[in-house]
Write a protein that holds these residues in place. Structure first.
Motif, PDB file in Angstrom:
ATOM      1  N   TYR A 129      42.318  30.472  45.097  1.00  0.00           N
ATOM      2  CA  TYR A 129      43.052  29.271  45.499  1.00  0.00           C
ATOM      3  C   TYR A 129      43.531  28.553  44.244  1.00  0.00           C
ATOM      4  CZ  TYR A 129      38.097  28.021  45.111  1.00  0.00           C
ATOM      5  OH  TYR A 129      36.792  27.921  44.699  1.00  0.00           O
ATOM      6  N   PRO A 130      44.599  27.736  44.354  1.00  0.00           N
ATOM      7  CA  PRO A 130      45.262  27.192  43.163  1.00  0.00           C
ATOM      8  C   PRO A 130      44.480  26.072  42.483  1.00  0.00           C
ATOM      9  CG  PRO A 130      46.358  26.428  45.145  1.00  0.00           C
ATOM     10  CD  PRO A 130      45.349  27.438  45.592  1.00  0.00           C
ATOM     11  N   ASP A 131      44.968  25.707  41.295  1.00  0.00           N
ATOM     12  CA  ASP A 131      44.279  24.751  40.439  1.00  0.00           C
ATOM     13  C   ASP A 131      44.003  23.403  41.106  1.00  0.00           C
ATOM     14  OD1 ASP A 131      43.331  23.978  37.653  1.00  0.00           O
ATOM     15  OD2 ASP A 131      44.904  22.481  37.969  1.00  0.00           O
ATOM     16  N   PRO A 132      44.917  22.809  41.869  1.00  0.00           N
ATOM     17  CA  PRO A 132      44.597  21.515  42.481  1.00  0.00           C
ATOM     18  C   PRO A 132      43.372  21.562  43.394  1.00  0.00           C
ATOM     19  CG  PRO A 132      46.955  21.899  42.557  1.00  0.00           C
ATOM     20  CD  PRO A 132      46.330  23.181  42.099  1.00  0.00           C
TER      21      PRO A 132
ATOM     22  N   LEU B 275      45.666  13.810  47.025  1.00  0.00           N
ATOM     23  CA  LEU B 275      44.818  14.835  47.619  1.00  0.00           C
ATOM     24  C   LEU B 275      45.694  16.019  48.012  1.00  0.00           C
ATOM     25  CD1 LEU B 275      42.582  12.574  49.885  1.00  0.00           C
ATOM     26  CD2 LEU B 275      41.899  13.715  47.771  1.00  0.00           C
ATOM     27  N   PRO B 276      45.267  17.256  47.752  1.00  0.00           N
ATOM     28  CA  PRO B 276      46.104  18.421  48.088  1.00  0.00           C
ATOM     29  C   PRO B 276      46.414  18.471  49.585  1.00  0.00           C
ATOM     30  CG  PRO B 276      44.246  19.061  46.707  1.00  0.00           C
ATOM     31  CD  PRO B 276      43.997  17.655  47.125  1.00  0.00           C
TER      32      PRO B 276
ATOM     33  N   ALA C  40      47.208  27.822  54.783  1.00  0.00           N
ATOM     34  CA  ALA C  40      47.201  28.555  53.516  1.00  0.00           C
ATOM     35  C   ALA C  40      46.255  27.911  52.513  1.00  0.00           C
ATOM     36  CB  ALA C  40      48.611  28.618  52.942  1.00  0.00           C
ATOM     37  N   ASN C  41      46.111  26.597  52.580  1.00  0.00           N
ATOM     38  CA  ASN C  41      45.258  25.850  51.642  1.00  0.00           C
ATOM     39  C   ASN C  41      43.898  25.507  52.244  1.00  0.00           C
ATOM     40  OD1 ASN C  41      46.989  25.784  49.507  1.00  0.00           O
ATOM     41  ND2 ASN C  41      47.630  23.663  49.764  1.00  0.00           N
ATOM     42  N   ARG C  42      43.457  26.265  53.221  1.00  0.00           N
ATOM     43  CA  ARG C  42      42.299  25.798  53.984  1.00  0.00           C
ATOM     44  C   ARG C  42      40.982  25.819  53.219  1.00  0.00           C
ATOM     45  NH1 ARG C  42      42.307  30.691  58.435  1.00  0.00           N
ATOM     46  NH2 ARG C  42      41.501  32.361  57.095  1.00  0.00           N
TER      47      ARG C  42
END
Length: 642
Positions: free
Chosen positions: A38-41, A104-105, A110-112
């Motif tokens: 998952y991405p940096d944020p 907040l992201p 997809a970002n779960r």
């Protein structure tokens, strides 16, 4: 941070506060040191929120949950805040900034991964309610509530993740805020559907029963029942009942030295293994458990002391390293980012107990465990002694491609609290392959090995365990019988059907720190042992036909030690057809002699103090005998024990 402070032996609440602070990074720059799926944020959000499990009690103060034993010092909370105030404020200030500035992201399917991190915020909203919301401005509160509500719009993987959906909606409900009754009921019913027997869960639709049963299902279930649910909530009553009943079984996963059984995924969360016990005490549910408060205290503090002595933090940033007994990225999952190990801070929920709570003043007690305990739900036959606990494992072989090194984490025959286990560097050659506690096959002459990963079922009886498994479709089919003689020794019998000519190798326990340049090896035609200052490990062929050898393993392959290690092994070649293989495997910590030398391993000499085991196989029946004991087994089930 207090990296130079003198920390006590973790006897008191203040000791735990000081040790926790030593593991708190002073910034989040360390999040760039490694990647994840998952991405940096989201990685930075994870690093920010996971420590809050231990910081909420510091900021809001401990609960006043009876019973008390004597009055606490009126300056207790002031001392704790002085010690941790700077660290706590760093995390709360960053949380406020993200909420107030709408940073907040975004929550999407997809970002779960974000959903995992919302649990600690939902917990604070349910437990501290208005006090938690007062951390933010009116605009910030609105943003945070709306953000949590967006969890209702995404898809969740079936399993312990349903708790994150339940927590968010139940916490909003507690505060009279808008929530989704439908999604809440969906999540609670889903969790309930994964119940296995009276007190176990399976993590989703598969066979997975690992530490997520303890530090996810039961941890969250206890918190839900205590802080989120109305009194007539039928799910809360079930969650609490199951957790209380689970305690006795779970106590067998801890040995007398405080070590928890190294098994399964997400081991990088380390002392999150005792977060179940922390939740059991903090919620007051310990009063109904089969264990005394002193026994529960002993499990928690012995485990934390074990980890206190391990090199598990970065020298400058102070964050917990990815790994287990040390920094070991080789054993990580794809969802392990630099901040992920901070999930261990769930154990610090214990700090919610005030200093005058009975927990801090009761004497630690040892566990009163049977020498042998069958646990059919996870597929374990657990043998315990004063020196170690060994689980013979026959049921779990997860096939999830996201699980790195699943064969090592779930597919070995034996998992020991003393030896740990190895993770391999690849299948090419036995020195690269993690052979410990496995039976491995290679197409003859190819020197590329594979071991148990596809299971056709397992059976756990009172005196033995059975596993049916396959390799390469159905080209190799194996029925393995595992018989514990003690926590230090067990017998294995394998009925093998192969359509191929194969090379076969079988390994015992990995002895960490063993190096053939400096340490002892005793080799016979059918047996081999390795010994060093840490202990000994040995294997003996019970039927003949295989040669004994030592398989060296490189540094950073064992979960406990970064040093090289060795596996005593048996190797041979099988033609197509039916074969019977059998061996006796043993190992134990070193016994130090009066002159400071380590005692020799109790194998393989014929006159030494080791079990004399005989194995017989006839017409589908298997018999293992030693001393005055005999275990009879069949492929279909229990035939008898004498």
């Amino acid at each position: 941070m207090m990296s130079s402070a003198r920390i006590g032996k973790l006897d008191s609440r203040d000791d735990l506060l000081a040790w926790m602070e030593q593991m708190l990074p002073s910034d989040f720059d360390y999040c760039t040191r490694a990647g994840a799926s998952y991405p940096d944020p989201i990685r930075r959000l994870e690093a920010l929120l996971r420590p809050l499990w231990g910081l909420w009690p510091v900021h809001f103060g401990p609960s006043d949950d009876k019973p008390h034993t004597r009055g606490a010092s009126c300056s207790e909370q002031g001392i704790a805040l002085a010690r941790l105030g700077t660290s706590t404020e760093l995390y709360l200030r960053e949380l406020r900034r993200r909420v107030e500035h709408d940073e907040l992201p975004e929550i999407t399917t997809a970002n779960r991964q974000i959903a995992v991190e919302t649990a600690v915020l939902s917990f604070a909203l349910a437990k501290y309610r208005a006090r938690f919301l007062e951390l933010f401005s009116e605009t910030g509160r609105r943003r945070l509530v709306d953000w949590l509500g967006r969890l209702n719009d995404i898809e969740f993987p079936a399993g312990n993740w349903y708790f994150f959906l339940a927590f968010a909606n139940a916490a909003l409900r507690c505060n009279g805020l808008r929530y989704s009754p439908e999604r809440l009921d969906f999540a609670l019913a889903g969790i309930d559907s994964f119940a296995e027997g009276d007190h176990w869960y399976t993590d989703g639709p598969g066979e997975q029963r690992d530490y997520y049963v303890a530090f996810a299902f039961h941890f969250y279930g206890l918190l839900y029942a205590r802080y989120f649910a109305p009194q007539d909530d039928r799910y809360a009553q079930k969650f609490r009942h199951r957790a209380v009943a689970f305690a006795e079984d779970f106590s067998y996963w801890f040995d007398a030295q405080g070590r928890s059984l190294p098994f399964g995924r997400s081991l990088t969360y380390r002392f999150a293994h005792v977060s179940f016990w922390s939740a059991l005490v903090v919620t007051g549910s310990y009063r109904d458990a089969a264990l005394s408060l002193g026994q529960i205290k002993g499990i928690i503090l012995r485990n934390l002391r074990f980890w206190q002595q391990r090199p598990i933090t970065a020298p400058r940033e102070n964050n917990l390293l990815i790994g287990y007994g040390y920094g070991q990225p080789l054993m990580a999952e794809d969802y392990n980012a630099p901040g992920s190990p901070m999930w261990a801070f769930k154990a610090f929920l214990l700090l919610d107990l005030p200093a005058d709570h009975a927990f801090w003043h009761t004497e630690e007690e040892t566990l009163d465990k049977a020498a042998l305990r069958a646990q059919p739900e996870p597929g374990f036959l657990l043998a315990s002694s004063a020196r170690q606990t060994t689980a013979l494992s026959v049921r779990q072989c997860p096939r999830n491609p996201q699980l790195y090194r699943a064969a090592e984490k779930y597919g070995k025959f034996a998992y020991s609290t003393f030896f740990g286990f190895n993770v391999g560097r690849g299948p090419q050659g036995l020195e690269q392959f993690a052979l410990d506690s496995t039976l491995a096959f290679s197409v003859a002459g190819h020197d590329q090995y594979a071991s148990r990963l596809i299971s056709d079922g397992g059976h756990v009886a009172e005196r033995y365990a059975l596993s049916r498994w396959r390799l390469w479709g159905s080209q190799i089919a194996v029925t393995s019988f595992l018989v514990p003689l003690s926590a230090e020794c067990h017998a294995r019998v394998h009925l093998v059907e192969t359509t191929l000519a194969v090379d076969v190798a079988e390994g015992g326990f990995p002895l960490h720190g063993w190096n053939r340049k400096y340490d002892q090896m005793r080799l016979g035609p059918r047996r081999v042992s390795v010994t060093n200052a840490f202990g000994c490990s040995w294997i003996e062929d019970a039927l003949g036909g295989r040669d004994a050898r030592v398989v060296s393993q490189g540094p950073n392959t064992n979960l406990y030690s970064p040093e090289k290690n060795a596996i005593p092994a048996l190797a041979g070649r099988l033609d197509p057809g039916h074969h019977v293989l059998a061996c006796v495997v043993g190992g134990e910590p070193a016994q130090v002699l009066p002159d400071g030398l380590a005692a020799d391993c109790p194998a393989p000499g014929p006159n030494e103090n080791r079990p004399q085991v005989t194995v017989g196989v006839e017409a589908g029946r298997v018999r293992v005998s030693w001393g005055n004991e005999t275990v009879d087994m069949t492929v279909e089930g229990v035939a008898g024990t004498t």
